[in-house]
Design an enzyme around this catalytic site. Structure first.
Site, mmCIF file in Angstrom:
data_model
loop_
_atom_site.group_PDB
_atom_site.id
_atom_site.type_symbol
_atom_site.label_atom_id
_atom_site.label_comp_id
_atom_site.label_asym_id
_atom_site.label_seq_id
_atom_site.Cartn_x
_atom_site.Cartn_y
_atom_site.Cartn_z
ATOM 1 N N ALA A 155 -17.326 13.756 10.029
ATOM 2 C CA ALA A 155 -16.284 13.609 9.088
ATOM 3 C C ALA A 155 -15.149 12.595 9.770
ATOM 4 C CB ALA A 155 -15.480 15.045 8.896
ATOM 5 N N ASN A 196 -15.673 20.841 13.277
ATOM 6 C CA ASN A 196 -16.808 20.301 14.170
ATOM 7 C C ASN A 196 -16.381 18.874 14.710
ATOM 8 O OD1 ASN A 196 -19.193 21.919 13.914
ATOM 9 N ND2 ASN A 196 -19.400 21.576 11.857
ATOM 10 N N HIS A 232 -7.698 13.296 9.546
ATOM 11 C CA HIS A 232 -7.803 13.480 10.869
ATOM 12 C C HIS A 232 -7.400 12.374 11.616
ATOM 13 C CE1 HIS A 232 -11.494 16.170 9.810
ATOM 14 N NE2 HIS A 232 -11.656 15.308 8.766
#
Length: 258
Positions: free
Chosen positions: A115, A181, A211
């Site tokens: 991601a 993750n 992120h």
């Protein structure tokens, strides 16, 4: 493919022309229904040793338990295993078993970017000396539901962006396996599980998965920020994570690999 939940189905839907899903490995309870759903185009199995032939690639879309159950068998056969549930590798014993299986069997463990972006640059910077890497994840309350975040903050009443966890990447990935993750991916690309610092936020004002990575070293400094959409059928999983699996499949066909 190992697993066929929201991510596995999205990957299957987006497979490029020329790549086919020949085998699907699932728990026995899901075998018959999924076989009926897919018809004769894909064989639905319950174990890797039931696979015949030589796959070009095995992709893991099953979460941490699926990788732990089937990963060694894939690598011992000399096959390439593309892993998206990277947080499972915070289990040192599992990581070592997978590495040993790859070495003895001739397989390769391919850790996908999932991601997040910038892992190529982070891994390159590591070669010249990294000094600090921090990672922050910011997600909507619904994306943290069902995780230990519920024990740390009231997701139903939070009104402002709030940090509910600060610690190492290893601890983050172990405590929030369905959500963190990326923390493990950043750590394995850079300074490792214990030296990578992580901060997790809940933000009631966003519908995206955000992120942020900040890396400093002898190479200089860089920052990466990504605001990704979650999968429609699984708010804990970013769409980009599924697309990283699709990219790995497309690389089987492309003469140029980036």
């Amino acid at each position: 493919m190992i697993g066929y939940g929201a991510m596995g189905r999205e990957v299957h839907r987006l497979l490029p022309d020329g790549v086919t899903l020949d085998w699907l490995v699932l728990p026995e309870a899901a075998q018959s229904d999924t076989q009926a759903e897919l018809g004769n185009t894909t064989r639905v199995l319950t174990a890797i040793d039931q696979c015949s032939g030589q796959p070009d690639l095995v992709v893991e879309c099953a979460g941490h338990p699926g990788l732990a159950q089937h990963g060694e068998a894939v690598l011992q056969r000399g096959w390439t295993l593309a892993v998206v549930s990277v947080g499972a590798l915070t289990d040192n014993a599992l990581y070592q078993r997978l590495v040993d299986a790859a070495r003895t069997g001739g397989g390769r463990l391919h850790i996908l970017s999932g991601a997040v972006a910038g892992m190529d640059g982070l891994a390159s910077a590591r070669e010249g000396g990294l000094t600090a890497v921090t990672y922050e994840a910011r997600k909507a309350p619904r994306s943290w539901k069902g995780s230990p975040a519920e024990d740390l903050i009231d997701l139903a009443t939070v009104t402002e962006p709030t940090v509910f966890f600060e610690g190492s990447a290893g601890e983050a990935a172990r405590r929030f396996p369905a959500n963190a993750n990326v923390a493990a991916t950043v750590a394995l690309s850079g300074l490792g599980m214990e030296k990578t610092q992580v901060k997790l936020w809940v933000d009631p004002h966003t519908e995206r998965n955000s992120h942020r990575i900040h890396a400093v070293g002898r190479f200089g400094e860089f920052r990466v920020e990504l605001n990704g959409r979650p999968l429609d059928n699984n708010p804990k999983t970013s769409m980009l994570a599924a697309l990283s699996v699709v990219r790995a499949c497309r690389q089987l066909l492309d003469p140029v690999v980036i």
